[in-house]
Scaffold this motif. Structure first.
Motif, PDB file in Angstrom:
ATOM      1  N   ASP A 271       5.868 -25.744 -84.884  1.00 22.49           N
ATOM      2  CA  ASP A 271       6.519 -24.984 -83.816  1.00 22.49           C
ATOM      3  C   ASP A 271       5.642 -23.888 -83.205  1.00 22.49           C
ATOM      4  O   ASP A 271       6.059 -23.204 -82.271  1.00 22.49           O
ATOM      5  CB  ASP A 271       7.806 -24.353 -84.348  1.00 22.49           C
ATOM      6  CG  ASP A 271       8.853 -25.406 -84.683  1.00 22.49           C
ATOM      7  OD1 ASP A 271       8.838 -26.477 -84.053  1.00 22.49           O
ATOM      8  OD2 ASP A 271       9.680 -25.155 -85.592  1.00 22.49           O
ATOM      9  N   LYS A 272       4.437 -23.705 -83.745  1.00 19.69           N
ATOM     10  CA  LYS A 272       3.542 -22.687 -83.190  1.00 19.69           C
ATOM     11  C   LYS A 272       2.105 -23.027 -83.561  1.00 19.69           C
ATOM     12  O   LYS A 272       1.852 -23.927 -84.364  1.00 19.69           O
ATOM     13  CB  LYS A 272       3.895 -21.298 -83.726  1.00 19.69           C
ATOM     14  CG  LYS A 272       3.740 -21.169 -85.236  1.00 19.69           C
ATOM     15  CD  LYS A 272       4.081 -19.763 -85.710  1.00 19.69           C
ATOM     16  CE  LYS A 272       3.890 -19.631 -87.218  1.00 19.69           C
ATOM     17  NZ  LYS A 272       4.193 -18.270 -87.694  1.00 19.69           N
TER      18      LYS A 272
ATOM     19  N   THR B 177       3.216 -28.884 -69.588  1.00 18.43           N
ATOM     20  CA  THR B 177       4.277 -27.907 -69.345  1.00 18.43           C
ATOM     21  C   THR B 177       3.725 -26.491 -69.238  1.00 18.43           C
ATOM     22  O   THR B 177       4.443 -25.578 -68.835  1.00 18.43           O
ATOM     23  CB  THR B 177       5.332 -27.963 -70.467  1.00 18.43           C
ATOM     24  OG1 THR B 177       4.687 -27.771 -71.731  1.00 18.43           O
ATOM     25  CG2 THR B 177       6.044 -29.303 -70.462  1.00 18.43           C
ATOM     26  N   ASP B 178       2.455 -26.314 -69.598  1.00 17.22           N
ATOM     27  CA  ASP B 178       1.836 -24.998 -69.518  1.00 17.22           C
ATOM     28  C   ASP B 178       0.326 -25.150 -69.581  1.00 17.22           C
ATOM     29  O   ASP B 178      -0.190 -26.204 -69.984  1.00 17.22           O
ATOM     30  CB  ASP B 178       2.309 -24.103 -70.669  1.00 17.22           C
ATOM     31  CG  ASP B 178       2.524 -22.658 -70.224  1.00 17.22           C
ATOM     32  OD1 ASP B 178       1.958 -22.274 -69.184  1.00 17.22           O
ATOM     33  OD2 ASP B 178       3.257 -21.933 -70.919  1.00 17.22           O
TER      34      ASP B 178
ATOM     35  N   TYR C  60      -0.585 -20.587 -73.220  1.00 13.16           N
ATOM     36  CA  TYR C  60      -0.202 -20.974 -74.583  1.00 13.16           C
ATOM     37  C   TYR C  60      -0.706 -19.938 -75.586  1.00 13.16           C
ATOM     38  O   TYR C  60       0.026 -19.512 -76.490  1.00 13.16           O
ATOM     39  CB  TYR C  60      -0.793 -22.353 -74.872  1.00 13.16           C
ATOM     40  CG  TYR C  60      -0.160 -23.125 -76.002  1.00 13.16           C
ATOM     41  CD1 TYR C  60       1.182 -23.473 -75.981  1.00 13.16           C
ATOM     42  CD2 TYR C  60      -0.925 -23.550 -77.085  1.00 13.16           C
ATOM     43  CE1 TYR C  60       1.757 -24.218 -77.000  1.00 13.16           C
ATOM     44  CE2 TYR C  60      -0.365 -24.302 -78.108  1.00 13.16           C
ATOM     45  CZ  TYR C  60       0.974 -24.628 -78.064  1.00 13.16           C
ATOM     46  OH  TYR C  60       1.528 -25.361 -79.082  1.00 13.16           O
TER      47      TYR C  60
ATOM     48  N   THR D  21      -1.100 -28.023 -71.977  1.00 16.77           N
ATOM     49  CA  THR D  21      -0.309 -28.237 -73.191  1.00 16.77           C
ATOM     50  C   THR D  21       1.040 -28.829 -72.815  1.00 16.77           C
ATOM     51  O   THR D  21       1.489 -28.721 -71.667  1.00 16.77           O
ATOM     52  CB  THR D  21      -0.085 -26.922 -73.956  1.00 16.77           C
ATOM     53  OG1 THR D  21       0.649 -26.004 -73.132  1.00 16.77           O
ATOM     54  CG2 THR D  21      -1.406 -26.288 -74.364  1.00 16.77           C
ATOM     55  N   ASN D  22       1.678 -29.455 -73.792  1.00 16.73           N
ATOM     56  CA  ASN D  22       3.002 -30.027 -73.610  1.00 16.73           C
ATOM     57  C   ASN D  22       3.855 -29.608 -74.796  1.00 16.73           C
ATOM     58  O   ASN D  22       3.449 -29.808 -75.949  1.00 16.73           O
ATOM     59  CB  ASN D  22       2.918 -31.551 -73.500  1.00 16.73           C
ATOM     60  CG  ASN D  22       4.260 -32.193 -73.195  1.00 16.73           C
ATOM     61  OD1 ASN D  22       5.219 -32.025 -73.928  1.00 16.73           O
ATOM     62  ND2 ASN D  22       4.325 -32.941 -72.107  1.00 16.73           N
ATOM     63  N   GLU D  23       5.019 -29.048 -74.538  1.00 14.73           N
ATOM     64  CA  GLU D  23       5.852 -28.495 -75.605  1.00 14.73           C
ATOM     65  C   GLU D  23       6.306 -29.541 -76.618  1.00 14.73           C
ATOM     66  O   GLU D  23       6.705 -29.195 -77.732  1.00 14.73           O
ATOM     67  CB  GLU D  23       7.081 -27.807 -75.006  1.00 14.73           C
ATOM     68  CG  GLU D  23       7.960 -28.710 -74.177  1.00 14.73           C
ATOM     69  CD  GLU D  23       9.088 -27.967 -73.476  1.00 14.73           C
ATOM     70  OE1 GLU D  23      10.012 -28.629 -72.984  1.00 14.73           O
ATOM     71  OE2 GLU D  23       9.027 -26.729 -73.420  1.00 14.73           O
ATOM     72  N   GLU D  24       6.208 -30.819 -76.268  1.00 13.23           N
ATOM     73  CA  GLU D  24       6.636 -31.877 -77.191  1.00 13.23           C
ATOM     74  C   GLU D  24       5.495 -32.395 -78.068  1.00 13.23           C
ATOM     75  O   GLU D  24       5.720 -33.246 -78.927  1.00 13.23           O
ATOM     76  CB  GLU D  24       7.223 -33.054 -76.391  1.00 13.23           C
ATOM     77  CG  GLU D  24       8.473 -32.706 -75.598  1.00 13.23           C
ATOM     78  CD  GLU D  24       8.995 -33.875 -74.795  1.00 13.23           C
ATOM     79  OE1 GLU D  24       8.313 -34.939 -74.782  1.00 13.23           O
ATOM     80  OE2 GLU D  24      10.064 -33.750 -74.196  1.00 13.23           O
TER      81      GLU D  24
END
Length: 371
Positions: free
Chosen positions: A77-78, A99-100, A105, A69-72
Motif C-alpha cells: 500500500d506504500k 494515475t500519477d 508519488y 505510476t498506477n494505483e493498482e
C-alpha cells in the motif's frame, strides 16, 4: 514547471565515498543499506516491495519515471524503499493508464529521491565493494553531520524488519468458497503472491509475522505459505518455531525468499549475508530436477549455506543460481515442503516460474489423498 535550478544532493557511503547529484525537489535525508536493481522496468513494483524496506534503491535503468505510476500496480500500500538514487528522473510521463507522475508519488509519501548521479559508476563501485549503509541528502546538511548520522544506522546483518512491514491483524484474500484454504505467514508479503494463490482457487488468511502455529492451524488450512520479506532471517525465531511445528505435523508448506530462509533455519541450516545480493528481473536459475533453465525475478541479500544443505540427508537442492551457484530452491525428502530463493510471482519480471504455485497445489492434493 522548470527544474533547471534543482538543489544539489549527495549520496554518502559508509566507507566515506561520496557521489553527487541533484534533488528532484523534495528536501530531506534518507538512510539505509544501498543496493541496486538491474531491472529495466517495473520500478513501481520494486519501490513498493516490502522486501526492500530499509534500503536505498539505486536503479541501473538510466530512465526512471517515464511511464508514471498506477494505483493498482503497487506490491503493497506504500513505497517501502528508504529513498531513490537514479540517473535521469522523468518529471513527465507518457502512459495513458498512469494515475500519477513519479514525482507526485514521492511527494505524497514524503520520500527523498536524487537524480543526475553517475549510477553506472555507483553500481560498479557497489559490485566491487559490497552492499553497505548509506545516506542521501537534499537539504544541505553538512557532510560532518551526515557522517555522524550514518554511523548510527544499524547494519542489515542481525536486523529484524518483518515486524515493520507485516500486517498487525489477520485478513482474508480470495473467494471464501474456494477449493483450498491457505494460511500465509506475512513476513513482508507481496500482493502478486496473493493474486497467484487466489486465481488457483485458494482462499487465503494472512497472519502477522509472529503468528504461532496454533493461530494458523485454527483456520484449518489445506496448506501453509511463508512469504518473502526484508532483513536478516536469523532473528525471526518465532517464525522458525512456527515452521518447525508445521513440518512436525507434515502439512504442505511453500516458502519464498525470506520464507525459504526461515525453513532452512528451522532445520538447523545456516544463512549468511551476501556480498551484494541478487536484485533484478533477469537472474538465470537452473532447475536441477528437469535440467531446464528459468529467467527469474530476485530480491534478496541473504542466502542459505549450500554446504550445510548438501550435507543434510533430509534435503535436496532443486534449483541453483547459474551465475554463482548459490541455492535457489530446495525441498525436503521426507516432508511435504519446498521453497525457492526467488520470486515466481514476479511483479515485475518474467513468468517462467509461476508453475511453482501449481506445484504447491499439487502437493496439497497429494496430502488430501494420503489423509
Amino acid at each position: 514547471m522548470k527544474y533547471s535550478n534543482r538543489d544539489k544532493a549527495i549520496l554518502l557511503l559508509a566507507d566515506g565515498t561520496i557521489f553527487y547529484g541533484k534533488s528532484i525537489g523534495i528536501a530531506g535525508t534518507a538512510f539505509g543499506e544501498v543496493c541496486f536493481n538491474t531491472g529495466m522496468t517495473g520500478y513501481q513494483e520494486i519501490f513498493t516491495d516490502p522486501s526492500y524496506f530499509g534500503q536505498i534503491m539505486v536503479t541501473s535503468n538510466p530512465h526512471i519515471g517515464n511511464y508514471g505510476t498506477n494505483e493498482e500496480e503497487g506490491e503493497s500500500d506504500k513505497m517501502m524503499i528508504s529513498g531513490l538514487v537514479c540517473k535521469n528522473f522523468s518529471f513527465n510521463h507518457s502512459r495513458t493508464r498512469a494515475t500519477d507522475g513519479l514525482k507526485e508519488y514521492f511527494e505524497n509519501q514524503n520520500l527523498v529521491a536524487i537524480s543526475d548521479v553517475d549510477t553506472r559508476a555507483l553500481v560498479s563501485y557497489i559490485r566491487d565493494n559490497g552492499a553497505m549503509n548509506a545516506i542521501i541528502s537534499t537539504d544541505g546538511t553538512p557532510i560532518e553531520e551526515l557522517h555522524k548520522q550514518l554511523a548510527e544506522v544499524p547494519d542489515m546483518k542481525g536486523l529484524e524488519l518483518s515486524s515493520k512491514v507485516s500486517t498487525t491483524t489477520p485478513y482474508f484474500v480470495g473467494n471464501p468458497d474456494a477449493k483450498y484454504k491457505i494460511a500465509a505467514l506475512d513476513l513482508g508479503i507481496k500482493k502478486n503472491i496473493l493474486r497467484n494463490l487466489a486465481k488457483r482457487d485458494c482462499y487465503i488468511k494472512v497472519y502477522p509475522y509472529n503468528a504461532s502455529y496454533e493461530d494458523m492451524r485454527a483456520f484449518n488450512p489445506d496448506g501453509y505459505f511463508l512469504s518473502n520479506g526484508p532483513g536478516d532471517p536469523a532473528p525471526l525465531t518465532v517464525a522458525q518455531e512456527t515452521a518447525k511445528q508445521i513440518l512436525e505435523n507434515n502439512e504442505p508448506v511453500f516458502g519464498i525468499c525470506l520464507g525459504h530462509q526461515v525453513l532452512a533455519l528451522a532445520n538447523g541450516i545456516s544463512t549468511y549475508k551476501m556480498f551484494n545480493g541478487h536484485r533484478g528481473i533477469n537472474h538465470p536459475v537452473r532447475n536441477m530436477l528437469t535440467g531446464e533453465g528459468e529467467i527469474t525475478s530476485q530480491n534478496h541479500g541473504f542466502a542459505v549455506v549450500r554446504e550445510e544443505l548438501e550435507n543434510n540427508p533430509d534435503f535436496e537442492i532443486t534449483h541453483e543460481h547459474v551465475n554463482d551457484g548459490t541455492v535457489a530452491g530446495m525441498r525436503m525428502r521426507n516432508k511435504n515442503c519446498f521453497s525457492v530463493q526467488y520470486h515466481p510471482e514476479a511483479g515485475p519480471g518474467p513468468n517462467d516460474a509461476t508453475y511453482l504455485f501449481d506445484t504447491f497445489i499439487a502437493n496439497i492434493e497429494k496430502a488430501k489423498q494420503e489423509a
